[in-house]
Design a protein around this motif. Structure first.
Motif, PDB file in Angstrom:
ATOM      1  N   UNK A  91      29.625 -21.470 -67.559  1.00 51.15           N
ATOM      2  CA  UNK A  91      31.056 -21.698 -67.354  1.00 51.15           C
ATOM      3  C   UNK A  91      31.291 -22.791 -66.312  1.00 51.15           C
ATOM      4  N   UNK A  92      30.435 -22.819 -65.279  1.00 52.81           N
ATOM      5  CA  UNK A  92      30.698 -23.846 -64.261  1.00 52.81           C
ATOM      6  C   UNK A  92      30.216 -25.223 -64.701  1.00 52.81           C
ATOM      7  N   UNK A  93      29.379 -25.246 -65.759  1.00 50.62           N
ATOM      8  CA  UNK A  93      28.931 -26.561 -66.266  1.00 50.62           C
ATOM      9  C   UNK A  93      29.848 -27.068 -67.389  1.00 50.62           C
ATOM     10  N   UNK A  94      30.875 -26.276 -67.656  1.00 54.82           N
ATOM     11  CA  UNK A  94      31.755 -26.514 -68.802  1.00 54.82           C
ATOM     12  C   UNK A  94      32.288 -27.952 -68.892  1.00 54.82           C
ATOM     13  N   UNK A  95      32.602 -28.537 -67.754  1.00 56.14           N
ATOM     14  CA  UNK A  95      33.207 -29.869 -67.804  1.00 56.14           C
ATOM     15  C   UNK A  95      32.239 -31.005 -67.484  1.00 56.14           C
ATOM     16  N   UNK A  96      30.970 -30.645 -67.367  1.00 57.56           N
ATOM     17  CA  UNK A  96      30.003 -31.716 -67.098  1.00 57.56           C
ATOM     18  C   UNK A  96      29.661 -32.470 -68.383  1.00 57.56           C
ATOM     19  N   UNK A  97      29.538 -33.773 -68.244  1.00 56.25           N
ATOM     20  CA  UNK A  97      29.236 -34.590 -69.424  1.00 56.25           C
ATOM     21  C   UNK A  97      27.810 -34.311 -69.903  1.00 56.25           C
ATOM     22  N   UNK A  98      26.900 -34.248 -68.960  1.00 59.91           N
ATOM     23  CA  UNK A  98      25.486 -34.029 -69.289  1.00 59.91           C
ATOM     24  C   UNK A  98      25.202 -32.529 -69.299  1.00 59.91           C
ATOM     25  N   UNK A  99      25.273 -31.919 -70.416  1.00 63.17           N
ATOM     26  CA  UNK A  99      24.909 -30.498 -70.477  1.00 63.17           C
ATOM     27  C   UNK A  99      24.382 -30.183 -71.860  1.00 63.17           C
ATOM     28  N   UNK A 100      23.593 -29.153 -71.933  1.00 64.37           N
ATOM     29  CA  UNK A 100      23.051 -28.807 -73.248  1.00 64.37           C
ATOM     30  C   UNK A 100      24.164 -28.368 -74.193  1.00 64.37           C
ATOM     31  N   UNK A 101      24.000 -28.651 -75.461  1.00 65.85           N
ATOM     32  CA  UNK A 101      25.052 -28.288 -76.419  1.00 65.85           C
ATOM     33  C   UNK A 101      24.555 -27.437 -77.586  1.00 65.85           C
ATOM     34  N   UNK A 102      23.257 -27.451 -77.810  1.00 70.79           N
ATOM     35  CA  UNK A 102      22.787 -26.595 -78.914  1.00 70.79           C
ATOM     36  C   UNK A 102      22.545 -25.195 -78.361  1.00 70.79           C
ATOM     37  N   UNK A 103      22.600 -24.206 -79.240  1.00 71.59           N
ATOM     38  CA  UNK A 103      22.458 -22.817 -78.800  1.00 71.59           C
ATOM     39  C   UNK A 103      21.130 -22.607 -78.082  1.00 71.59           C
ATOM     40  N   UNK A 160      18.103 -21.809 -73.114  1.00 69.05           N
ATOM     41  CA  UNK A 160      17.013 -22.328 -72.274  1.00 69.05           C
ATOM     42  C   UNK A 160      17.517 -22.645 -70.859  1.00 69.05           C
ATOM     43  N   UNK A 161      18.718 -23.263 -70.802  1.00 57.72           N
ATOM     44  CA  UNK A 161      19.279 -23.674 -69.512  1.00 57.72           C
ATOM     45  C   UNK A 161      19.954 -22.518 -68.774  1.00 57.72           C
ATOM     46  N   UNK A 162      20.006 -21.364 -69.411  1.00 58.13           N
ATOM     47  CA  UNK A 162      20.662 -20.221 -68.757  1.00 58.13           C
ATOM     48  C   UNK A 162      22.178 -20.275 -68.827  1.00 58.13           C
ATOM     49  N   UNK A 163      22.714 -21.056 -69.765  1.00 57.29           N
ATOM     50  CA  UNK A 163      24.170 -21.143 -69.914  1.00 57.29           C
ATOM     51  C   UNK A 163      24.701 -20.077 -70.872  1.00 57.29           C
ATOM     52  N   UNK A 187      31.909 -17.587 -77.359  1.00 51.50           N
ATOM     53  CA  UNK A 187      31.057 -18.386 -76.473  1.00 51.50           C
ATOM     54  C   UNK A 187      31.437 -19.861 -76.575  1.00 51.50           C
ATOM     55  N   UNK A 188      31.582 -20.306 -77.806  1.00 51.38           N
ATOM     56  CA  UNK A 188      31.905 -21.709 -78.052  1.00 51.38           C
ATOM     57  C   UNK A 188      33.215 -22.074 -77.371  1.00 51.38           C
ATOM     58  N   UNK A 189      34.177 -21.154 -77.456  1.00 54.94           N
ATOM     59  CA  UNK A 189      35.473 -21.423 -76.853  1.00 54.94           C
ATOM     60  C   UNK A 189      35.382 -21.422 -75.321  1.00 54.94           C
ATOM     61  N   UNK A 190      34.690 -20.425 -74.777  1.00 57.28           N
ATOM     62  CA  UNK A 190      34.585 -20.318 -73.320  1.00 57.28           C
ATOM     63  C   UNK A 190      33.874 -21.537 -72.737  1.00 57.28           C
ATOM     64  N   UNK A 191      32.911 -22.066 -73.484  1.00 56.33           N
ATOM     65  CA  UNK A 191      32.122 -23.197 -72.968  1.00 56.33           C
ATOM     66  C   UNK A 191      32.669 -24.550 -73.449  1.00 56.33           C
ATOM     67  N   UNK A 192      33.762 -24.463 -74.196  1.00 57.84           N
ATOM     68  CA  UNK A 192      34.351 -25.686 -74.745  1.00 57.84           C
ATOM     69  C   UNK A 192      33.349 -26.503 -75.567  1.00 57.84           C
ATOM     70  N   UNK A 193      32.697 -25.793 -76.460  1.00 58.15           N
ATOM     71  CA  UNK A 193      31.698 -26.443 -77.326  1.00 58.15           C
ATOM     72  C   UNK A 193      31.973 -26.070 -78.776  1.00 58.15           C
ATOM     73  N   UNK A 194      33.015 -26.646 -79.368  1.00 54.99           N
ATOM     74  CA  UNK A 194      33.375 -26.249 -80.733  1.00 54.99           C
ATOM     75  C   UNK A 194      32.237 -26.424 -81.739  1.00 54.99           C
ATOM     76  N   UNK A 195      31.288 -27.293 -81.397  1.00 53.47           N
ATOM     77  CA  UNK A 195      30.197 -27.534 -82.334  1.00 53.47           C
ATOM     78  C   UNK A 195      29.175 -26.410 -82.377  1.00 53.47           C
ATOM     79  N   UNK A 196      29.344 -25.426 -81.513  1.00 54.56           N
ATOM     80  CA  UNK A 196      28.322 -24.385 -81.389  1.00 54.56           C
ATOM     81  C   UNK A 196      28.221 -23.499 -82.637  1.00 54.56           C
ATOM     82  N   UNK A 197      29.340 -23.383 -83.370  1.00 54.30           N
ATOM     83  CA  UNK A 197      29.249 -22.529 -84.561  1.00 54.30           C
ATOM     84  C   UNK A 197      29.463 -23.303 -85.856  1.00 54.30           C
TER      85      UNK A 197
END
Ligand code: OOG
Ligand code: NI
Length: 466
Positions: free
Chosen positions: A369-381, A386-389, A456-466
Motif C-alpha cells: 500500500x505504501x508503494x502504491x504511488x511509486x513509479x518503480x514497483x513490481x506489477x505482476x502477481x 516476491x517483494x512482499x507487496x 488487491x488490484x484496486x487497493x494497489x492501483x494495479x488494474x492490470x493485475x487481473x
C-alpha cells in the motif's frame, strides 16, 4: 414492510446454528464434551503455533472458528428435500455439490446446504450435509412400498414454519420477530423423537433391509444425526478422545497429516444406542435405535480441479496399496501408506500456488500500500508476492468428500451394513427432486479467488493485475 426492517439471512443462519448447537448439547451430552476438547486443542494450537494463528487472522477464520460446525440429515422424499431447500434458503444456505453414496453401499445421494459468498461464510459458515433416501435402489418391492407409504403420511415441518417460509418468499425477507419465530419452528424439524412412527415389526423389516432405511423411515422427522465442530489439529483430537471417554473410529478420513492442510480430515465416534417407543409398545417396553454420533473435522485448502485430481489419485493409490477398506485392524498400515503416497503432493503453500493445485486469497500488505504511488514497483502477481507487496493464504475448503462421507456413514451404520448398489450417480434425479440445480463448488472458489485479486488490484492501483 420496508426491506431495511428485514433481518439478513446470514444473521438468521447464525442464530439457527447457535440454537441447533444448544439443542444438540441437550440431546447428546457427549457433544458438549467434544466441544470442550476441540476448544482446548484449538487454544493450544493458537498459542503453540503462532503461524497458524496468523494465517487465521489474515483470512478472518479466527473469528468464525468457534461457531463453525456442520450437521447432517437424511430425508425420505423428493417433497421433503424440496421444502428443506426452501427452509435453508431463508437462512441464506444453498445446495452446493452432488455426492453419490450409492457406489459406497449407502442408498442415498446428497448435497451440502451452505452460504456461498465469503462474506456470508465469514458471518456463519454453518452447513448441513443433506441426503435423500433412494428407495428405487432397494430391490424389494414390498418393502419399497411399505417405506413409501409410511413416508407419505408424515409432515416434517410445523405449519408455522411452512407459513414463515412462504412469507419469506413472498416478501423477500423476515423481520426480527418473524426470524426468531422461524428459528424456533425450524428447529423442530431437526429434533430427536423418542416415539417411532412404525411398529416394532415394521422397524425390524426396514432395518433388515438397511439400517439407514429404518433411520429415515421409522421416525417423525430427519433428526440431526451429528453436529461437527472444526478443530485445528485433528491428530491431537484423535489422541485426546479416549481420555474423555469418547472412543474414536479407527482411521481419520481424508488426506494424511500435513504442514499445510488440504481439503478435509474427519474422525467420529460411534453412534449412541437410544431408547425408542414403537407404535405398538407401551410403558417400559421399548426398543432401541442407533443413529446419532459425534464427528470432528479439520479443514484445509480448497483444491483446484488439478489439485483434486491429484488428491483422488493418491487416495485411490493408497487404498489400492492397502488392498481393502481401512478399518481397525489395518489402520496403522493405512496411515503409513497414505503418508507415503501423499509425498507426491507438495506440502508448501507457495509450491501449491505455483503449480495451480489450490485456490488462494490475496491481500495487499502495508508495504504494498505504501508503494502504491511509486513509479518503480513490481506489477505482476508473482513479483508483488516476491517483494512482499501481496500476501496470500489458501482458501478454506467449505465442502465435503464423497469417500470420506462414505467412511463416516459406514462407521456409524456398523459392520454388516455394507450393501451393493453399484454406481448409480443420478444428479438429474436429485436436482429434479430438489427443484433446482446444485451449485458447482469449484466455480464458487474460483469466484472468491477472483474477487480477492480484484480487491488487491484496486487497493494497489494495479488494474492490470487481473
Ligand atoms: C452423513 C455422513 C457424511 C460428512 O461429514 O462427510 C458427513 C450422514 O451420516 O448422514 O456428515
Ligand atoms: Ni459430517
Amino acid at each position: 414492510m420496508p426491506a431495511q426492517d428485514f433481518v439478513s439471512p446470514d444473521s438468521i443462519r447464525a442464530q439457527f446454528s447457535a440454537a441447533m448447537s444448544l439443542m444438540y448439547k441437550q440431546e447428546v451430552p457427549l457433544y458438549g464434551t467434544l466441544l470442550e476438547l476441540v476448544s482446548e486443542i484449538n487454544q493450544q494450537v493458537m498459542t503453540q503455533q503462532p503461524k497458524v494463528a496468523e494465517a487465521l487472522r489474515w483470512t478472518g477464520e479466527i473469528e468464525r472458528l468457534d461457531q463453525e460446525r456442520h450437521g447432517a440429515i437424511r430425508v425420505g422424499t423428493a417433497q421433503e428435500l424440496a421444502t428443506i431447500g426452501r427452509l435453508f434458503a431463508v437462512m441464506g444456505m444453498y445446495p452446493v455439490g452432488y455426492y453419490d453414496l450409492s457406489s459406497a453401499g449407502v442408498p442415498v445421494h446428497s448435497t451440502a446446504f451452505r452460504a456461498v459468498h465469503e462474506q456470508s461464510l465469514h458471518i456463519s459458515p454453518f452447513r448441513v450435509f443433506t441426503s435423500l433416501l433412494r428407495l428405487e435402489l432397494i430391490d424389494n418391492p414390498a418393502l419399497r412400498e411399505l417405506a413409501a407409504s409410511i413416508l407419505a403420511k408424515r409432515q416434517i415441518f410445523t405449519p408455522r414454519a411452512l407459513q414463515l417460509i412462504a412469507q419469506f418468499e413472498a416478501d423477500a425477507g423476515l423481520n426480527a420477530a418473524d426470524a426468531e419465530a422461524f428459528v424456533n419452528e425450524a428447529l423442530h424439524t431437526f429434533r430427536w423423537h423418542h416415539d417411532a412412527t412404525v411398529t416394532a415389526e415394521q422397524y425390524q423389516q426396514l432395518h433388515d433391509q438397511h439400517r439407514l432405511i429404518a433411520d429415515v423411515v421409522a421416525f417423525k422427522g430427519p433428526h440431526i444425526n451429528h453436529l461437527t465442530p472444526r478443530t485445528l489439529d485433528i491428530d491431537a483430537i484423535q489422541v485426546g478422545m479416549p481420555a474423555k471417554g469418547i472412543p474414536p473410529k479407527a482411521v481419520i478420513e481424508g488426506p494424511p497429516p500435513r504442514r499445510c492442510p488440504i481439503l478435509l480430515r474427519q474422525t467420529s465416534f460411534k453412534a449412541l444406542q437410544e431408547r425408542v417407543a414403537f407404535t405398538d409398545q407401551q410403558g417400559s417396553e421399548g426398543g432401541s435405535h442407533t443413529a446419532r454420533f459425534g464427528e470432528i473435522e479439520q479443514r484445509g485448502a480448497a483444491l483446484t480441479p488439478k489439485g483434486r485430481v491429484l488428491y483422488d489419485q493418491l487416495l485411490d493409490a493408497a487404498r489400492a496399496d492397502l488392498g481393502g477398506v481401512p478399518a481397525e485392524a489395518n489402520a496403522e498400515r493405512y496411515m503409513s501408506l497414505l503418508g507415503k503416497r501423499f509425498e507426491a503432493f507438495p506440502d508448501d503453500l507457495a509450491q501449491m500456488r505455483e503449480q495451480g493445485l489450490a485456490y488462494f486469497r490475496y491481500f495487499p500488505t502495508e508495504a504494498g500500500l505504501s508503494a502504491r504511488d511509486q513509479a518503480q514497483r513490481p506489477t505482476s502477481l508473482s513479483a508483488l508476492i516476491e517483494a512482499g507487496h501481496v500476501h496470500f493464504e489458501a482458501l478454506v475448503y467449505e465442502d465435503f468428500l464423497p469417500v470420506s462421507a462414505a467412511g463416516i456413514f459406514q462407521s456409524n451404520l456398523g459392520e454388516g451394513a455394507q450393501s451393493e448398489y453399484g454406481s448409480n450417480a443420478n444428479r438429474d434425479a436429485f436436482e429434479q427432486a430438489l427443484g433446482k440445480s446444485v451449485q458447482d463448488e469449484l466455480a464458487l472458489y474460483a469466484e472468491s479467488e477472483r474477487r480477492s485479486l480484484a480487491a488487491c488490484a484496486q487497493a494497489l492501483n494495479l488494474p492490470g493485475l487481473i
